[in-house]
Each structure stands twice: as structure tokens, then as C-alpha cells.
Design a protein around this motif. Sequence first.
Motif, PDB file in Angstrom:
ATOM      1  N   LEU A   1       0.839  -1.207   0.000  1.00 43.29           N
ATOM      2  CA  LEU A   1       0.000   0.000   0.000  1.00 43.29           C
ATOM      3  C   LEU A   1       0.870   1.252   0.000  1.00 43.29           C
ATOM      4  O   LEU A   1       0.578   2.236  -0.698  1.00 43.29           O
ATOM      5  N   TRP A   2       1.948   1.198   0.784  1.00 38.50           N
ATOM      6  CA  TRP A   2       2.873   2.346   0.836  1.00 38.50           C
ATOM      7  C   TRP A   2       3.330   2.721  -0.574  1.00 38.50           C
ATOM      8  O   TRP A   2       3.324   3.893  -0.960  1.00 38.50           O
ATOM      9  N   LYS A   3       3.685   1.692  -1.357  1.00 36.42           N
ATOM     10  CA  LYS A   3       4.161   1.952  -2.729  1.00 36.42           C
ATOM     11  C   LYS A   3       3.048   2.543  -3.586  1.00 36.42           C
ATOM     12  O   LYS A   3       3.287   3.382  -4.446  1.00 36.42           O
ATOM     13  N   GLN A   4       1.819   2.101  -3.331  1.00 39.53           N
ATOM     14  CA  GLN A   4       0.697   2.605  -4.141  1.00 39.53           C
ATOM     15  C   GLN A   4       0.436   4.084  -3.884  1.00 39.53           C
ATOM     16  O   GLN A   4      -0.012   4.808  -4.765  1.00 39.53           O
TER      17      GLN A   4
ATOM     18  N   PRO B   1      -7.432   4.734   1.375  1.00 37.59           N
ATOM     19  CA  PRO B   1      -7.965   3.784   0.391  1.00 37.59           C
ATOM     20  C   PRO B   1      -6.957   2.655   0.137  1.00 37.59           C
ATOM     21  O   PRO B   1      -5.791   2.917  -0.141  1.00 37.59           O
ATOM     22  N   GLY B   2      -7.423   1.420   0.290  1.00 40.20           N
ATOM     23  CA  GLY B   2      -6.543   0.259   0.099  1.00 40.20           C
ATOM     24  C   GLY B   2      -6.047  -0.325   1.419  1.00 40.20           C
ATOM     25  O   GLY B   2      -5.440  -1.393   1.423  1.00 40.20           O
ATOM     26  N   GLN B   3      -6.304   0.341   2.532  1.00 44.14           N
ATOM     27  CA  GLN B   3      -5.831  -0.173   3.836  1.00 44.14           C
ATOM     28  C   GLN B   3      -6.777  -1.279   4.320  1.00 44.14           C
ATOM     29  O   GLN B   3      -7.992  -1.093   4.331  1.00 44.14           O
ATOM     30  N   THR B   4      -6.207  -2.404   4.718  1.00 46.43           N
ATOM     31  CA  THR B   4      -7.042  -3.524   5.163  1.00 46.43           C
ATOM     32  C   THR B   4      -7.013  -3.641   6.685  1.00 46.43           C
ATOM     33  O   THR B   4      -6.088  -3.148   7.342  1.00 46.43           O
ATOM     34  N   TRP B   5      -8.030  -4.328   7.227  1.00 45.94           N
ATOM     35  CA  TRP B   5      -8.108  -4.526   8.679  1.00 45.94           C
ATOM     36  C   TRP B   5      -6.899  -5.281   9.182  1.00 45.94           C
ATOM     37  O   TRP B   5      -6.364  -4.987  10.252  1.00 45.94           O
ATOM     38  N   ASP B   6      -6.457  -6.264   8.399  1.00 40.86           N
ATOM     39  CA  ASP B   6      -5.283  -7.048   8.806  1.00 40.86           C
ATOM     40  C   ASP B   6      -4.049  -6.171   8.922  1.00 40.86           C
ATOM     41  O   ASP B   6      -3.258  -6.302   9.860  1.00 40.86           O
ATOM     42  N   SER B   7      -3.894  -5.250   7.954  1.00 43.18           N
ATOM     43  CA  SER B   7      -2.696  -4.396   7.990  1.00 43.18           C
ATOM     44  C   SER B   7      -2.792  -3.411   9.152  1.00 43.18           C
ATOM     45  O   SER B   7      -1.783  -3.001   9.715  1.00 43.18           O
ATOM     46  N   LEU B   8      -4.019  -3.070   9.542  1.00 44.22           N
ATOM     47  CA  LEU B   8      -4.186  -2.173  10.700  1.00 44.22           C
ATOM     48  C   LEU B   8      -3.740  -2.875  11.993  1.00 44.22           C
ATOM     49  O   LEU B   8      -3.129  -2.251  12.869  1.00 44.22           O
TER      50      LEU B   8
ATOM     51  N   THR C   1     -12.903  -5.568   3.173  1.00 50.48           N
ATOM     52  CA  THR C   1     -11.553  -5.556   3.763  1.00 50.48           C
ATOM     53  C   THR C   1     -11.057  -4.126   4.003  1.00 50.48           C
ATOM     54  O   THR C   1     -10.041  -3.930   4.663  1.00 50.48           O
ATOM     55  N   GLN C   2     -11.750  -3.139   3.439  1.00 53.11           N
ATOM     56  CA  GLN C   2     -11.283  -1.753   3.528  1.00 53.11           C
ATOM     57  C   GLN C   2     -11.558  -1.165   4.921  1.00 53.11           C
ATOM     58  O   GLN C   2     -12.693  -1.169   5.406  1.00 53.11           O
ATOM     59  N   VAL C   3     -10.515  -0.608   5.538  1.00 53.84           N
ATOM     60  CA  VAL C   3     -10.688   0.100   6.817  1.00 53.84           C
ATOM     61  C   VAL C   3     -11.461   1.394   6.567  1.00 53.84           C
ATOM     62  O   VAL C   3     -11.170   2.121   5.607  1.00 53.84           O
TER      63      VAL C   3
END
Length: 368
Positions: A154-157, A192-199, A242-244
Motif C-alpha cells: 500500500l505504501w508503494k501505491q 484507500p486500500g488499507q485492510t483490517w489485517d494491515s491495521l 476488507t477496507q478500513v
Amino acid sequence: MKRDEILAWLLEENPDRLETLWSLADGVRRGHAGDSVHIRGLIEFSNYCRSNCHYCGMRSGRRSLARYRMTQDEILDSAREAMARGYGTVVMQSGEDPHLDVDGLAGVIERIKRETPLAVTLSLGERAPQELARLREAGADRYYLRFETSDRHLWKQIHPSGKNAVSHRLDLLPLIKKLGYETGSGIMVGIPGQTWDSLVDDIEWFRRLDLDMIGCGPFVPHPETPSGRECDDRVLSNPSPTQVLNTNLVTCKVMALTRLVCPDVNIPSTTALATLDQEDGYRLGLQRGANVLMVNLTPLKYRRLYEIYPEKAGIGELPQPQRERVDSLLAGLGRTAGEGTGASRNFEARRPAIASLQRGDLCQHCRK
Ligand code: SAM
């Protein structure tokens, strides 16, 4: 707290159960950070930025934004204002200004440290190690650099590659700590693009990095940015499961969980919370884990130009009404304004080791 438990709280929607989370976080905040709320005076001293982050209204690609850089005297005047209002810290923030005069800034920091009892926090984005070392030697106490998301994909995006590409900030934070800065980081909630898992990963990174300050704010869409254009209103439209969500509710859950996972850190109730909820944003943050407030001391003529996102809270507020608003907010909560510089307990525990920090280490970075 285990991963599964963090995830379950993030997805929890039952208001009664969430009351349990708020009260757990508030109890830990009271036990570890006390009832004082530390007030930081924010000086947004330059909106020049070399970076072109997809979410930020100050991105370099936004040619329509007039740019400014405060003079050294203007910065000093704002610092004196902070002292006069009884605040213990100034936060000097800027875009990643490519023409930042590091020696000039070091001179300003030296004067603030000589003429006032204020702590100085820097939030300048990514700077070269020798610059970070130079500013630390000048007397800067703290450095605040959000890693935004630990999800490298996501960082790269959201950060364009190329000449001015930003490196991943998770890699820079250990160096900042090593230089002896009281070290802060944090994330945006609902990019946009951040998922619950990554949170969940982000919260685990807070613990792993052993941070001293952790700031989280909801992503606030700016219509003149690529990420902002993905939302038609202040919240994301048609999010996938999946979107936070970029709401204050989710942000408060992250803050409360952060307090439980890292009990000794300082946590601000952020301006972004108050931007989405002018009425209650700051208050709810302070009741759900936070123990720090920021007030904007940037001269009014510049404040509107520091446009990370539109309609930022407190944009036209003068120092006196600002102080009155803060005092009345704290009185309503039965809390008091903190005395002194308000270092976090996490940092106080590290302070003896930092005091014996080899000056040679700093100089070694300066020489590079
Ligand atoms: N240049 C410094 C840096 O990059 O750390 C400090 C300034 S930067 C604008 C401060 C923070 O603003 C970023 O770390 C990011 O989390 C936040 N920010 C930027 N755009 C935002 C947006 N649209 N909504 C919410 N927060 C945003």
C-alpha cells in the motif's frame, strides 16, 4: 494482547461492548499517564514539499497551492506565544522542504532552547541522517514521523516512485531513536486500500518499535489529490469488506487499543478527529486513550496554506480563545493542563541511557 483480539475489537460494532473498550483504555491512560493533558503549540513553518504523496493536499504536484516558508523571527515569535500561553512544547512541522536551511533551523532551535523552557518537537518528514543529528545537537528533543501504514504494498501505491521517492519510514525510525530523540510515529486510518489485517500489523509495529508518542488520525479526503478523488464525500464510498473505514469511530478504536498495547506512550487527540467531528472529536479522543492536545500557533496568514486536507479544525482560531476552549474542554472532563514539557513515561524510562548517549555517535552522523 493477541492479534485476534486486536482484530476483533477493530471490527466490534456493539456499542455496549465498545463502552468496555473505552473504559479499559481510559483506565490505563489514567493509571499510566495520569489526568494531566499536555498541550503542544504547533508551528507549521513551511508548506514546501518535495514529496507527492497521493493523499496529501500539500503534495508537490499541487501547483495551485501558494507556498510559504516562515522566517526565523516569525518562528521565534510563535514559540514565545506558546510560552506566554503556558504550553510546554512547540511542534515545528513542515512539508519535506527541499530548501530547508538546516543551519538556520538549528539556530532557531538553539534560540528557543536558550530563551524558553520549551521542549522542541520536529516533524519535518524524512531528512538525511546528518541533518537529523545536526538538529538533535542543536537541542531538538523529539521527532515525529508517521509511518502511515506498515503495509509496504500500500505504501508503494500511495507514494510515487522516482527522484523524490520516499523510503519506507519504518526503516528510519530506529535511527531517530538512536540519535536520542523522544520518538513519535503513527498512521492514518482509512487510507484507500488499507485492510483490517494491515491495521492490526500497524498496532503491532507500535509495540515493536517501542515508540514514545503515537498519533493516529482518520484519513480526510482532499478533493485535489488522487486518494481524495476516490471518495465523493468525507468518508469512503462503497468500501469493500476488507477496507478500513476512515471514521472517527475506527480511529478511536485504534487509539484505545494503542493505549492498551503501549500504556506508557503519549497519544494526541488529533486535529483530524476534530475536523471530522467539530463538536466532540477532541473530547472523545481524550476519553478513549489520548493524553495530549495540539493547538495551532501558526500565524493566521499562513494557516490556510498548510492545507493537508480541507476545513481543518481551528483554522481561524486566535491564541486567547484557543486557550479558553482548551481550558473549558479539560474542565468538563475533570482533567488539568499538564505542567512542564510532558515527556512520555516510556521516554523517561529510557532517559538515563540517552543521557549517556555517546556524543560521538551524533558527530559521526554529522560528518557523513
Ligand atoms: N512532512 C512531514 C511528514 O511527512 O511527516 C510532516 C507534515 S505531513 C503533512 C503530516 C501528516 O499529515 C502526515 O504524516 C499524514 O499522516 C497526515 N496527512 C496527510 N494528508 C492527510 C489526509 N488527507 N488526511 C489525514 N491526514 C493526512
